[in-house]
Enzyme design. Structure first.
Site, PDB file in Angstrom:
ATOM      1  CB  SER A 115     -10.843   9.606   3.161  1.00 29.36           C
ATOM      2  OG  SER A 115     -11.646   9.013   4.158  1.00 29.36           O
TER       3      SER A 115
ATOM      4  N   GLY B   8       1.096   4.883   3.665  1.00 26.88           N
ATOM      5  CA  GLY B   8       2.198   3.948   3.390  1.00 26.88           C
ATOM      6  C   GLY B   8       3.512   4.707   3.247  1.00 26.88           C
TER       7      GLY B   8
ATOM      8  CB  ALA C 117      -0.402  12.302   4.629  1.00 23.55           C
TER       9      ALA C 117
ATOM     10  CE  LYS D  35      -9.409   7.111  11.639  1.00 24.36           C
ATOM     11  NZ  LYS D  35      -9.062   7.556  10.650  1.00 24.36           N
TER      12      LYS D  35
ATOM     13  N   GLY E 156       0.842  -1.197   0.000  1.00 19.19           N
ATOM     14  CA  GLY E 156       0.000   0.000   0.000  1.00 19.19           C
ATOM     15  C   GLY E 156       0.873   1.241   0.000  1.00 19.19           C
ATOM     16  CB  ALA E 157       3.028   2.716  -2.498  1.00 23.11           C
TER      17      ALA E 157
ATOM     18  CG  ASN F   8      -9.992   4.951   7.422  1.00 22.56           C
ATOM     19  OD1 ASN F   8      -9.526   5.360   8.486  1.00 22.56           O
ATOM     20  ND2 ASN F   8     -10.124   5.712   6.354  1.00 22.56           N
TER      21      ASN F   8
ATOM     22  CG  ASN G 215     -14.607  16.703   7.400  1.00 20.90           C
ATOM     23  OD1 ASN G 215     -15.224  16.158   6.477  1.00 20.90           O
ATOM     24  ND2 ASN G 215     -13.436  16.264   7.821  1.00 20.90           N
TER      25      ASN G 215
ATOM     26  CG  ASN H 152     -15.347   9.341   6.516  1.00 22.22           C
ATOM     27  OD1 ASN H 152     -15.225  10.189   7.394  1.00 22.22           O
ATOM     28  ND2 ASN H 152     -14.331   8.627   6.106  1.00 22.22           N
TER      29      ASN H 152
HETATM   30  O1  PAF Z   1     -11.594   9.709   6.686  1.00 25.09           O
HETATM   31  C1  PAF Z   1     -11.435  10.927   6.949  1.00 25.09           C
HETATM   32  O2  PAF Z   1     -11.625  11.809   6.115  1.00 25.09           O
HETATM   33  C2  PAF Z   1     -10.973  11.297   8.349  1.00 25.09           C
HETATM   34  O3  PAF Z   1     -10.758  10.113   9.076  1.00 25.09           O
HETATM   35  C3  PAF Z   1     -11.908  12.219   9.135  1.00 25.09           C
HETATM   36  C4  PAF Z   1     -11.541  12.208  10.605  1.00 25.09           C
HETATM   37  C5  PAF Z   1     -13.353  11.848   8.988  1.00 25.09           C
HETATM   38  C6  PAF Z   1     -11.669  13.654   8.777  1.00 25.09           C
HETATM   39  O4  PAF Z   1     -11.896  13.989   7.454  1.00 25.09           O
END
Ligand code: PAF
Length: 309
Positions: free
Chosen positions: A253, A12, A130, A182, A7-8, A104, A200, A190
């Site tokens: 994400s 990673g 990142a 988490k 996983g680069a 995740n 967010n 998300n």
């Molecule tokens: O997946 C994500 O984007 C992050 O884990 C989070 C904390 C929801 C912030 O954007």
């Protein structure tokens, strides 16, 4: 110590830097010749940008199909890629290999522990920020920490050599609860931001979205409670608001994945929660609706992709 990384992506590459700086040898495992070619074109190095500062680190790469034995493996793939990626290197995994999963979502970690027994497995979460601006080129968006804990045993040790890493690495005896916390944050932020196409922070300023988020959080808490999981010391909604405020300008994400027509981690996030609910005979109308909506948006992309090939 020789750590292989599957996983680069952004995490990673960040971990490759941390491990290299701790004195470990690092080798990325790349899926195919075309990825190896991209890696060679990038000068066989990763580049990390932090504001105006840039650093390059030389690492090795090997193809999944190679034969060299792997005794230390870090997996930073997307959650849905975990099992296929691991099965592509199964022939190389030493019987006593150490495997660290830094991803995740929930569910895949338990499956890896079951399938790859008796190897030692650690699961982890990270708050490092990142993003990948190009293959093997990463922009650091915030310094965080990595929390790791062994799966299926109560012994509190870090994987070999990780104590030498010069960054916050937290050894967590109860990693299952950390994964749930988490998961709860990801379930609350998300899918909703992905469906709304918002940052967010908009979940805090738009009263309609805040109300929706409260309903989503209440359902998550019900399932966590039914599973005997203590989440935060404050109500989940308050914890989520705090994270949404800290990351107010970010696009989640999942929203980024949807926008780029990539597969999302919805099945390992809200999908996991809804499967837990089904096992318990409970229903989660808000979360189930989000799951259905994200699935249907993803399917549209795939159908479009297939038609255009
Ligand atoms: O997946 C994500 O984007 C992050 O884990 C989070 C904390 C929801 C912030 O954007």
């Amino acid at each position: 110590m020789h750590w292989y990384i599957l996983g680069a992506g952004a995490i990673g590459c960040l971990c490759a830097e941390l491990l290299c700086n701790s004195g470990a040898k690092v080798t990325f495992i790349l899926r195919n010749q075309s990825q190896l070619q991209t890696f060679n074109q990038a000068g066989r190095q990763i580049r990390l940008r932090d504001g105006d500062t840039c650093c390059s680190i030389s690492v090795d790469a090997s193809a999944a199909a190679d034969n060299a034995e792997i005794r230390h493996l870090l997996v930073t793939t997307k959650a849905y890629d975990t099992l296929p990626a691991l099965s592509s290197i199964q022939h190389r995994l030493a019987p006593d290999a150490q495997i660290v999963l830094l991803q995740n979502g929930c569910g895949q970690q338990q499956e890896v522990a079951r399938l790859y027994f008796p190897r030692q497995i650690w699961a982890g979460i990270t708050t490092h920020g990142a993003w990948r601006e190009a293959p093997f080129q990463v922009v650091r968006a915030g310094i965080g920490q990595i929390t790791l804990g062994p799966l299926g045993t109560s012994q509190l040790t870090l994987p070999d050599g990780w104590e030498k890493i010069d960054a916050a690495i937290i050894a967590e005896p109860d990693i299952k609860s950390a994964l749930w916390r988490k998961l709860a944050i990801n379930c609350a932020i998300n899918p909703l931001t992905a469906i709304q196409g918002c940052r967010n922070g908009d979940l805090l300023t738009d009263p309609k979205l805040s109300l929706l988020m409260r309903g989503i959080c209440d359902e998550i808490e019900q399932i966590a409670h039914a599973r005997g999981q203590q989440l935060f010391t404050t109500p989940l909604f308050d914890a989520v608001c705090e994270i949404a405020l800290l990351t107010a300008d970010n696009f989640s994400s999942m929203l980024q994945d949807l926008r780029q027509e990539r597969q999302t981690e919805i099945e390992q996030i809200t999908g996991f929660l809804c499967r837990e609910a089904a096992e318990l005979g409970m229903t989660l109308p808000h979360n189930q609706r989000l799951l259905d909506q994200i699935r249907s948006q993803q399917n549209r992309h795939y159908t479009k992709g297939e038609g255009s090939e």
